[in-house]
Design an enzyme around this catalytic site. Structure first.
Site, PDB file in Angstrom:
ATOM      1  N   ASP A 235       1.073  -0.978  -0.355  1.00  0.00           N
ATOM      2  CA  ASP A 235       0.304   0.332   0.275  1.00  0.00           C
ATOM      3  C   ASP A 235       0.771   1.620  -0.005  1.00  0.00           C
ATOM      4  O   ASP A 235       1.651   1.795   0.656  1.00  0.00           O
ATOM      5  CB  ASP A 235      -1.184  -0.327   1.024  1.00  0.00           C
ATOM      6  CG  ASP A 235      -2.087   1.159   1.364  1.00  0.00           C
ATOM      7  OD1 ASP A 235      -1.544   1.958   0.447  1.00  0.00           O
ATOM      8  OD2 ASP A 235      -2.860   1.011   2.038  1.00  0.00           O
ATOM      9  N   ARG A 238      -0.399   4.204   2.176  1.00  0.00           N
ATOM     10  CA  ARG A 238       0.048   3.738   3.132  1.00  0.00           C
ATOM     11  C   ARG A 238       2.023   4.270   3.928  1.00  0.00           C
ATOM     12  O   ARG A 238       2.749   5.280   4.516  1.00  0.00           O
ATOM     13  CB  ARG A 238      -0.171   2.732   3.972  1.00  0.00           C
ATOM     14  CG  ARG A 238       0.551   2.781   5.349  1.00  0.00           C
ATOM     15  CD  ARG A 238       0.185   0.415   5.017  1.00  0.00           C
ATOM     16  NE  ARG A 238       0.519  -0.290   6.460  1.00  0.00           N
ATOM     17  CZ  ARG A 238       2.088  -0.623   6.715  1.00  0.00           C
ATOM     18  NH1 ARG A 238       2.677  -0.429   5.282  1.00  0.00           N
ATOM     19  NH2 ARG A 238       2.156  -1.070   7.852  1.00  0.00           N
ATOM     20  N   GLY A 262       3.163  -2.507  17.154  1.00  0.00           N
ATOM     21  CA  GLY A 262       2.675  -3.923  16.562  1.00  0.00           C
ATOM     22  C   GLY A 262       3.233  -3.256  15.376  1.00  0.00           C
ATOM     23  O   GLY A 262       3.459  -2.883  14.297  1.00  0.00           O
ATOM     24  N   ASP A 284       5.873  -6.990  19.578  1.00  0.00           N
ATOM     25  CA  ASP A 284       4.754  -7.416  18.069  1.00  0.00           C
ATOM     26  C   ASP A 284       4.668  -8.456  19.628  1.00  0.00           C
ATOM     27  O   ASP A 284       5.095  -9.436  19.654  1.00  0.00           O
ATOM     28  CB  ASP A 284       4.935  -7.877  16.722  1.00  0.00           C
ATOM     29  CG  ASP A 284       3.896  -7.670  16.178  1.00  0.00           C
ATOM     30  OD1 ASP A 284       3.605  -6.662  15.613  1.00  0.00           O
ATOM     31  OD2 ASP A 284       2.751  -8.698  16.710  1.00  0.00           O
ATOM     32  N   SER A 286       2.399 -11.123  18.521  1.00  0.00           N
ATOM     33  CA  SER A 286       2.373 -12.403  16.870  1.00  0.00           C
ATOM     34  C   SER A 286       3.989 -12.622  16.667  1.00  0.00           C
ATOM     35  O   SER A 286       4.924 -12.284  16.802  1.00  0.00           O
ATOM     36  CB  SER A 286       1.787 -11.962  15.971  1.00  0.00           C
ATOM     37  OG  SER A 286       2.611 -11.025  14.533  1.00  0.00           O
ATOM     38  N   GLU A 313       1.195  -4.035  26.804  1.00  0.00           N
ATOM     39  CA  GLU A 313       0.754  -4.280  28.152  1.00  0.00           C
ATOM     40  C   GLU A 313       1.083  -4.555  28.628  1.00  0.00           C
ATOM     41  O   GLU A 313       1.318  -4.606  30.284  1.00  0.00           O
ATOM     42  CB  GLU A 313      -0.707  -4.314  27.817  1.00  0.00           C
ATOM     43  CG  GLU A 313      -1.976  -3.453  27.176  1.00  0.00           C
ATOM     44  CD  GLU A 313      -2.133  -3.272  25.598  1.00  0.00           C
ATOM     45  OE1 GLU A 313      -3.748  -3.777  25.105  1.00  0.00           O
ATOM     46  OE2 GLU A 313      -1.368  -4.703  25.495  1.00  0.00           O
ATOM     47  N   GLU A 330       0.952   2.079  12.926  1.00  0.00           N
ATOM     48  CA  GLU A 330       0.186   1.882  12.176  1.00  0.00           C
ATOM     49  C   GLU A 330      -0.859   1.155  12.441  1.00  0.00           C
ATOM     50  O   GLU A 330      -1.130  -0.001  12.306  1.00  0.00           O
ATOM     51  CB  GLU A 330       0.354   1.094  10.983  1.00  0.00           C
ATOM     52  CG  GLU A 330      -0.155   1.773   9.607  1.00  0.00           C
ATOM     53  CD  GLU A 330      -0.910   0.582   9.963  1.00  0.00           C
ATOM     54  OE1 GLU A 330      -2.233   0.425   9.975  1.00  0.00           O
ATOM     55  OE2 GLU A 330      -0.854  -0.514   8.675  1.00  0.00           O
ATOM     56  N   GLU A 339     -10.413  -3.388  15.133  1.00  0.00           N
ATOM     57  CA  GLU A 339      -9.523  -4.015  15.744  1.00  0.00           C
ATOM     58  C   GLU A 339      -9.111  -3.913  16.582  1.00  0.00           C
ATOM     59  O   GLU A 339      -8.253  -4.078  17.396  1.00  0.00           O
ATOM     60  CB  GLU A 339      -8.220  -4.433  14.583  1.00  0.00           C
ATOM     61  CG  GLU A 339      -8.711  -5.165  13.182  1.00  0.00           C
ATOM     62  CD  GLU A 339      -6.902  -5.518  12.223  1.00  0.00           C
ATOM     63  OE1 GLU A 339      -6.883  -6.411  11.810  1.00  0.00           O
ATOM     64  OE2 GLU A 339      -5.978  -4.523  12.507  1.00  0.00           O
ATOM     65  N   HIS A 528      -5.354  -0.227   0.890  1.00  0.00           N
ATOM     66  CA  HIS A 528      -5.433  -1.519   1.877  1.00  0.00           C
ATOM     67  C   HIS A 528      -6.915  -1.121   2.508  1.00  0.00           C
ATOM     68  O   HIS A 528      -7.411  -2.173   2.475  1.00  0.00           O
ATOM     69  CB  HIS A 528      -4.608  -2.277   1.892  1.00  0.00           C
ATOM     70  CG  HIS A 528      -3.906  -1.979   3.486  1.00  0.00           C
ATOM     71  ND1 HIS A 528      -3.369  -0.749   3.818  1.00  0.00           N
ATOM     72  CD2 HIS A 528      -4.300  -2.668   5.098  1.00  0.00           C
ATOM     73  CE1 HIS A 528      -3.445  -0.836   5.055  1.00  0.00           C
ATOM     74  NE2 HIS A 528      -3.876  -1.908   5.914  1.00  0.00           N
TER      75      HIS A 528
END
Length: 591
Positions: A235, A238, A262, A284, A286, A313, A330, A339, A528
């Site tokens: 994108d 962005r 993130g 992050d 994930s 957190e 972002e 989200e 996107h």
């Protein structure tokens, strides 16, 4: 689901009461506008039928008082005891009128009954029923207030009884409010449960690891895949705008400590390191964090960038670091708030950002407009009505209940947009992300046109100071062939030569912040995020000057905190008409 109600006595709240950037009214905008705010006292004086008999009274108060004294049923008490919202109360009234239960059964409801969830009971059982248009509190509170404000002592038994009744109501309401508050503290904060978890885990209470909710687990798992990161990086609007902001503001990033919330692949962290940041903490939760760490190492920036795996957190910064100078992220989702990642970014701000630190982006605005959406309507809804000669239109019914994420052309937007939420990230609180905002849209259609939808998109702003953008700042609209889509990458090792391309209007006056911005609206090169479309069950037949006014409500879904529940209350008025049409309420899911 949509609902049509008479709007003869309904007016939206004044727009100046909802300036989301006015600190003096920030607490007011935290609370959704209630039905009470929309209904004038005159509704209470309309004829009203008893809930349990075929008797009609001159006012709502008389009808409710009759049901309370004759049948022992208080609509106000039941609504308060069960903490019914607007639609649950409407279902209750319609259920009683349609099913004719004994008053004792209605008074003993627990709130778990199936009809409280059924849209079938949103359909009025009685045409133009005033009980569907007035909050229960309105029927008696004003009388109670008048009674309690009387200074003189009661002069007879009737007056004394009236005074006692008013006092009893106030006492009962106070007890109920205290009960609800205790329940809120117990259920929402769950302090006892959190303390137990801390003891079990034997860790410091400031970093207690709370088990992930299912919606969190799915969310983080979805960002472990390559495809989603490829879509975001490709994108250009962005990624190039973030690069432009970071690389063209070396005075902001030089020797700064930066947190990337993130981080995904770590692309923003890489930009920050190249811009001269002293340290970058890329966070992050994930599995992509493992690849981000490898990417940092492959680009020989591991002496600057530290990848931290975990929820922001829960994490701790490395020894020697307590605060950061800049937070980049972002975080935006469909319809901006889908989200709910912004909650985590604000947590990082409150916990890690030093005073006067910079949030990047610093501000986002949700834009709302009328949209003709004719072609999209044909693709998503209209074509089902004739499939090889068969009517399959039942397939299209659910489309009206869920927001559609797609791209519409700029020519389909038939009004100037209204700002329904202005988020200044330096000040906004998480509780303000559930909100209610009035809007007025004026059709720019040159001829009578059928408007099939509302369109929602957002504009994003970065400032080199972190302060709000000036009021007269216009968002930068990226177009095909725009330099922003190609110029940010240094070629042949030469240093980047920035252009001032997204400052809105030219810089005016000393101290005016340098602004970088982009839009996800229909006028821009598609991003996107696309746009969020809310199809109307009843299209608006609009001409030039047709006014559509109402209230836009948005809150986190109770089923999944990362999804959104949206309500749009609106009515239509032609410019030559003084009386608007019926109020229409339509509900949507954003997921």
């Amino acid at each position: 689901m949509s609902l049509r109600l008479s709007a003869a006595h309904i007016d939206p709240p004044p727009a100046d009461e909802h300036d989301s950037r006015d600190e003096s009214s920030s607490e007011d905008e935290d609370d959704d506008q209630t039905w009470d705010d929309w209904v004038s006292d005159s509704i209470t004086k309309r004829p009203c039928k008893s809930l349990f008999e075929d008797k009609t009274f001159d006012s709502v108060q008389e009808a409710l008082a009759y049901d309370e004294t004759t049948h022992g049923f208080s609509l106000k008490e039941v609504s308060s005891r069960l903490a019914l919202d607007l639609y649950q109360r409407i279902r209750l009234v319609n259920w009683i009128r349609r099913e004719h239960p004994p008053s004792s059964q209605a008074a003993a409801l627990t709130g778990s009954e199936e009809f409280f969830k059924s849209d079938e009971y949103l359909k009025p059982a009685l045409e133009d029923d005033p009980l569907l248009q007035i909050a229960p509190d309105d029927s008696s509170d004003s009388e109670d207030e008048e009674e309690l404000e009387k200074a003189e002592a009661p002069k007879d038994l009737t007056a004394a009884t009236r005074r006692i009744t008013a006092l009893q109501r106030k006492l009962q309401q106070a007890k109920q409010d205290l009960l609800y508050y205790r329940q809120f503290v117990s259920e929402r904060l769950n302090l006892a449960g959190l303390a137990d978890e801390v003891k079990k885990l034997d860790v410091a209470p400031t970093h207690a690891a709370v088990p992930l909710r299912d919606d969190d687990s799915h969310y983080f798992q979805s960002y472990a895949e390559n495809d989603i990161h490829a879509v975001m990086i490709q994108d250009k609007v962005r990624t190039a705008t973030y690069a432009k902001y970071i690389l063209s503001n070396p005075e902001v990033f030089r020797d700064a400590v930066v947190m990337d919330v993130g981080c995904g692949t770590g692309i923003l962290s890489l930009f920050a390191a190249k811009a001269g940041a002293k340290r970058v903490f890329a966070v992050d939760a994930s599995d992509i964090a493992e690849k981000a760490a490898q990417i940092v190492k492959d680009n020989e920036l591991d002496n600057i960038i530290t990848v931290i795996r975990g929820k922001v957190e829960d994490i701790k910064l490395p020894d020697g670091f307590e605060h950061v100078d800049i937070i980049i992220s972002e975080w935006m989702g469909y319809a901006l708030l889908y989200e709910s990642m912004l909650d985590s970014v604000l947590h990082a701000r409150d916990r890690f950002l030093r005073p006067e630190g910079i949030m990047a982006p610093s501000q986002s605005k949700m834009m709302f407009a009328l949209c003709e959406a004719g072609e999209l309507f044909k693709e998503r809804i209209g074509f089902w009505s004739d499939i090889y000669g068969f009517d399959l239109s039942a397939m299209a019914k659910d489309v009206y209940d869920e927001a559609v994420v797609d791209v519409v052309g700029g020519e389909t937007v038939l009004s100037e947009p209204a700002v329904v939420k202005d988020l200044y990230l330096g000040k906004v609180a998480p509780k303000q992300l559930d909100f209610s905002s009035p809007f007025t849209l004026i059709s720019t259609a040159e001829r009578r046109t059928k408007i099939h939808a509302f369109v929602l998109y957002f504009d994003v702003f970065f400032t080199n100071t972190g302060e709000p953008v000036p009021e007269d700042t216009e968002v930068y609209i990226a177009r095909e062939g725009d330099p922003i889509l190609a110029e940010v990458w240094p070629v042949g090792g030469r240093p980047h030569q920035p252009r001032r391309m997204s400052t809105g209007e030219p810089l005016k006056g000393k101290g005016r912040p340098k602004v970088t911005s982009f839009s996800t609206g229909p006028a821009s090169v598609p991003t996107h995020w696309k746009q969020t479309i809310f199809f109307l069950r009843e299209p608006i037949n609009a001409g030039e000057g047709t006014v559509v006014e109402g209230v836009f409500k948005c809150r986190k879904s109770s089923d999944n905190s990362r999804e959104l529940d949206v309500e749009i209350h609106y009515r239509v008025r032609e410019p030559e008409e003084s009386t608007p049409g019926d109020l229409i309420v339509q509900l949507y899911k954003v997921r």
